[in-house]
Design a protein around this motif. Structure first.
Motif, PDB file in Angstrom:
ATOM      1  N   ASN A  58       0.812  -1.216   0.000  1.00 20.28           N
ATOM      2  CA  ASN A  58       0.000   0.000   0.000  1.00 20.28           C
ATOM      3  C   ASN A  58       0.845   1.265   0.000  1.00 20.28           C
ATOM      4  O   ASN A  58       1.968   1.274   0.502  1.00 20.28           O
ATOM      5  CB  ASN A  58      -0.898   0.033   1.242  1.00 20.28           C
ATOM      6  CG  ASN A  58      -1.838  -1.138   1.296  1.00 20.28           C
ATOM      7  OD1 ASN A  58      -2.494  -1.455   0.319  1.00 20.28           O
ATOM      8  ND2 ASN A  58      -1.896  -1.799   2.430  1.00 20.28           N
ATOM      9  N   PHE A  71      -4.922   8.300   4.295  1.00 20.51           N
ATOM     10  CA  PHE A  71      -5.651   7.640   3.216  1.00 20.51           C
ATOM     11  C   PHE A  71      -4.698   6.615   2.635  1.00 20.51           C
ATOM     12  O   PHE A  71      -3.493   6.873   2.531  1.00 20.51           O
ATOM     13  CB  PHE A  71      -6.064   8.660   2.145  1.00 20.51           C
ATOM     14  CG  PHE A  71      -6.546   8.015   0.872  1.00 20.51           C
ATOM     15  CD1 PHE A  71      -7.831   7.511   0.781  1.00 20.51           C
ATOM     16  CD2 PHE A  71      -5.712   7.899  -0.217  1.00 20.51           C
ATOM     17  CE1 PHE A  71      -8.277   6.906  -0.383  1.00 20.51           C
ATOM     18  CE2 PHE A  71      -6.147   7.300  -1.389  1.00 20.51           C
ATOM     19  CZ  PHE A  71      -7.430   6.808  -1.471  1.00 20.51           C
ATOM     20  N   THR A  72      -5.199   5.452   2.252  1.00 20.66           N
ATOM     21  CA  THR A  72      -4.327   4.420   1.698  1.00 20.66           C
ATOM     22  C   THR A  72      -4.990   3.695   0.532  1.00 20.66           C
ATOM     23  O   THR A  72      -6.211   3.579   0.463  1.00 20.66           O
ATOM     24  CB  THR A  72      -3.910   3.404   2.782  1.00 20.66           C
ATOM     25  OG1 THR A  72      -3.026   2.442   2.211  1.00 20.66           O
ATOM     26  CG2 THR A  72      -5.104   2.700   3.373  1.00 20.66           C
ATOM     27  N   THR A  73      -4.156   3.226  -0.369  1.00 22.45           N
ATOM     28  CA  THR A  73      -4.611   2.378  -1.464  1.00 22.45           C
ATOM     29  C   THR A  73      -3.474   1.443  -1.836  1.00 22.45           C
ATOM     30  O   THR A  73      -2.300   1.775  -1.623  1.00 22.45           O
ATOM     31  CB  THR A  73      -5.074   3.209  -2.688  1.00 22.45           C
ATOM     32  OG1 THR A  73      -5.702   2.331  -3.631  1.00 22.45           O
ATOM     33  CG2 THR A  73      -3.934   3.948  -3.338  1.00 22.45           C
ATOM     34  N   GLY A  74      -3.828   0.271  -2.335  1.00 18.84           N
ATOM     35  CA  GLY A  74      -2.782  -0.680  -2.677  1.00 18.84           C
ATOM     36  C   GLY A  74      -3.278  -1.847  -3.496  1.00 18.84           C
ATOM     37  O   GLY A  74      -4.469  -1.953  -3.818  1.00 18.84           O
ATOM     38  N   PHE A  75      -2.354  -2.729  -3.793  1.00 21.69           N
ATOM     39  CA  PHE A  75      -2.583  -3.850  -4.693  1.00 21.69           C
ATOM     40  C   PHE A  75      -1.865  -5.069  -4.124  1.00 21.69           C
ATOM     41  O   PHE A  75      -0.828  -4.930  -3.490  1.00 21.69           O
ATOM     42  CB  PHE A  75      -2.022  -3.498  -6.077  1.00 21.69           C
ATOM     43  CG  PHE A  75      -2.184  -4.556  -7.110  1.00 21.69           C
ATOM     44  CD1 PHE A  75      -3.399  -4.751  -7.729  1.00 21.69           C
ATOM     45  CD2 PHE A  75      -1.116  -5.358  -7.468  1.00 21.69           C
ATOM     46  CE1 PHE A  75      -3.553  -5.735  -8.694  1.00 21.69           C
ATOM     47  CE2 PHE A  75      -1.255  -6.336  -8.437  1.00 21.69           C
ATOM     48  CZ  PHE A  75      -2.480  -6.524  -9.045  1.00 21.69           C
ATOM     49  N   TRP A 122      -7.298  -5.216  -5.136  1.00 20.23           N
ATOM     50  CA  TRP A 122      -6.803  -3.923  -4.659  1.00 20.23           C
ATOM     51  C   TRP A 122      -7.660  -3.473  -3.488  1.00 20.23           C
ATOM     52  O   TRP A 122      -8.736  -3.989  -3.259  1.00 20.23           O
ATOM     53  CB  TRP A 122      -6.754  -2.884  -5.773  1.00 20.23           C
ATOM     54  CG  TRP A 122      -8.069  -2.551  -6.403  1.00 20.23           C
ATOM     55  CD1 TRP A 122      -8.657  -3.178  -7.451  1.00 20.23           C
ATOM     56  CD2 TRP A 122      -8.955  -1.501  -6.016  1.00 20.23           C
ATOM     57  NE1 TRP A 122      -9.869  -2.589  -7.730  1.00 20.23           N
ATOM     58  CE2 TRP A 122     -10.074  -1.548  -6.863  1.00 20.23           C
ATOM     59  CE3 TRP A 122      -8.918  -0.520  -5.020  1.00 20.23           C
ATOM     60  CZ2 TRP A 122     -11.127  -0.672  -6.756  1.00 20.23           C
ATOM     61  CZ3 TRP A 122      -9.982   0.353  -4.906  1.00 20.23           C
ATOM     62  CH2 TRP A 122     -11.066   0.278  -5.776  1.00 20.23           C
ATOM     63  N   ASN A 123      -7.134  -2.540  -2.738  1.00 17.01           N
ATOM     64  CA  ASN A 123      -7.859  -2.037  -1.584  1.00 17.01           C
ATOM     65  C   ASN A 123      -7.708  -0.530  -1.496  1.00 17.01           C
ATOM     66  O   ASN A 123      -6.757   0.044  -2.031  1.00 17.01           O
ATOM     67  CB  ASN A 123      -7.368  -2.703  -0.289  1.00 17.01           C
ATOM     68  CG  ASN A 123      -6.017  -2.218   0.152  1.00 17.01           C
ATOM     69  OD1 ASN A 123      -5.915  -1.233   0.881  1.00 17.01           O
ATOM     70  ND2 ASN A 123      -4.949  -2.890  -0.275  1.00 17.01           N
ATOM     71  N   THR A 124      -8.662   0.083  -0.835  1.00 14.31           N
ATOM     72  CA  THR A 124      -8.600   1.509  -0.567  1.00 14.31           C
ATOM     73  C   THR A 124      -9.280   1.763   0.774  1.00 14.31           C
ATOM     74  O   THR A 124     -10.161   1.009   1.172  1.00 14.31           O
ATOM     75  CB  THR A 124      -9.247   2.334  -1.702  1.00 14.31           C
ATOM     76  OG1 THR A 124      -8.997   3.710  -1.486  1.00 14.31           O
ATOM     77  CG2 THR A 124     -10.720   2.094  -1.805  1.00 14.31           C
ATOM     78  N   GLY A 125      -8.838   2.781   1.458  1.00 20.26           N
ATOM     79  CA  GLY A 125      -9.423   3.068   2.761  1.00 20.26           C
ATOM     80  C   GLY A 125      -8.704   4.200   3.459  1.00 20.26           C
ATOM     81  O   GLY A 125      -8.011   5.003   2.832  1.00 20.26           O
ATOM     82  N   ARG A 155     -11.036  -0.500   5.510  1.00 20.03           N
ATOM     83  CA  ARG A 155     -10.616  -0.806   4.130  1.00 20.03           C
ATOM     84  C   ARG A 155     -11.747  -1.475   3.353  1.00 20.03           C
ATOM     85  O   ARG A 155     -12.543  -2.223   3.899  1.00 20.03           O
ATOM     86  CB  ARG A 155      -9.434  -1.786   4.105  1.00 20.03           C
ATOM     87  CG  ARG A 155      -8.209  -1.378   4.846  1.00 20.03           C
ATOM     88  CD  ARG A 155      -7.288  -0.494   4.021  1.00 20.03           C
ATOM     89  NE  ARG A 155      -6.229  -0.006   4.867  1.00 20.03           N
ATOM     90  CZ  ARG A 155      -4.984  -0.431   4.823  1.00 20.03           C
ATOM     91  NH1 ARG A 155      -4.623  -1.331   3.962  1.00 20.03           N
ATOM     92  NH2 ARG A 155      -4.085   0.078   5.641  1.00 20.03           N
ATOM     93  N   LYS A 197     -11.423  -4.857  -3.231  1.00 12.23           N
ATOM     94  CA  LYS A 197     -12.035  -5.276  -4.486  1.00 12.23           C
ATOM     95  C   LYS A 197     -11.247  -6.494  -4.954  1.00 12.23           C
ATOM     96  O   LYS A 197     -10.067  -6.391  -5.297  1.00 12.23           O
ATOM     97  CB  LYS A 197     -11.964  -4.140  -5.521  1.00 12.23           C
ATOM     98  CG  LYS A 197     -12.538  -4.497  -6.850  1.00 12.23           C
ATOM     99  CD  LYS A 197     -14.041  -4.658  -6.793  1.00 12.23           C
ATOM    100  CE  LYS A 197     -14.564  -4.887  -8.206  1.00 12.23           C
ATOM    101  NZ  LYS A 197     -15.826  -5.537  -8.228  1.00 12.23           N
TER     102      LYS A 197
END
Length: 160
Positions: A78, A94-98, A115-118, A136, A139
C-alpha cells in the motif's frame, strides 16, 4: 566554484531532510462481508513526511453458521498519504494498494489479485506506541464469492 555550490546544496538537503520513520502494527478487527468474522493481521511500513509505504497481511477465518462466509487472506502493498503531524490529537491517513488474496469456503478456493482503498487514523498513546484505527474496502478479482469485502480494525502501532 560550481563544485562548491553543488556540494553545499547537497549538504543543505541532507541536513534538512526529514528522517524516515518505520512502524509495525498488530491488529484485530472484523470482516463484515457477507457476515461478521474476526480479522487479524500485521502491517510493516515506512513513512516519509507525507507519503508512506506498507505491506500488510490479514487473515479472516471461515464461518459455516447461518450465513456461510469464506475465509479471506490478503497480502497487500500500500501507499499511504498522511498529514505530516497530528491534528487534534490524531494523524489521519488515506491508503490504497494492490496485492493477492485467497478466499476459501468449503470446496471453493479462489486465489487471485485484488486492490484495496481506505483510511484511518493513528492516535498517540505513550512514547512510540499509537492506537491505529483503519477501514478498508477490498475489491477482489477472479472468482471471489464476495467482492468488495469490508474490514474495520484497531491495532497497536509501534514507531521506530
Amino acid at each position: 566554484m560550481r563544485l562548491f555550490a553543488v556540494s553545499s546544496a547537497l549538504l543543505a538537503l541532507l541536513l534538512t531532510a526529514a528522517p524516515a520513520r518505520a512502524d509495525i502494527t498488530a491488529f484485530l478487527g472484523t470482516n463484515a462481508t457477507p457476515d461478521y468474522r474476526m480479522a487479524r493481521g500485521v502491517s510493516v511500513g515506512i513513512a516519509l513526511v507525507i507519503v508512506g509505504f506498507e505491506f500488510e497481511y490479514s487473515s479472516t477465518s471461515e464461518s459455516t453458521g447461518t450465513t456461510p462466509a469464506p475465509s479471506l487472506k490478503t497480502g497487500m502493498g500500500n501507499v499511504l498519504l498522511q498529514t505530516p503531524t497530528a491534528i487534534f490529537g490524531f494523524q489521519p491517513y488515506f491508503t490504497t494498494g494492490f496485492g493477492f488474496y485467497s478466499e476459501t469456503l468449503g470446496a471453493h478456493n479462489d486465489k487471485d489479485f485484488g486492490w484495496n482503498t481506505g483510511g484511518g487514523a493513528k492516535i498517540p498513546l505513550a512514547g512510540p506506541l499509537q492506537l491505529r484505527v483503519d477501514y478498508r474496502v477490498f475489491k477482489l478479482g477472479g472468482g471471489a464469492l464476495y467482492s468488495p469485502a469490508h474490514r474495520l480494525y484497531a491495532g497497536i502501532n509501534l514507531k521506530f
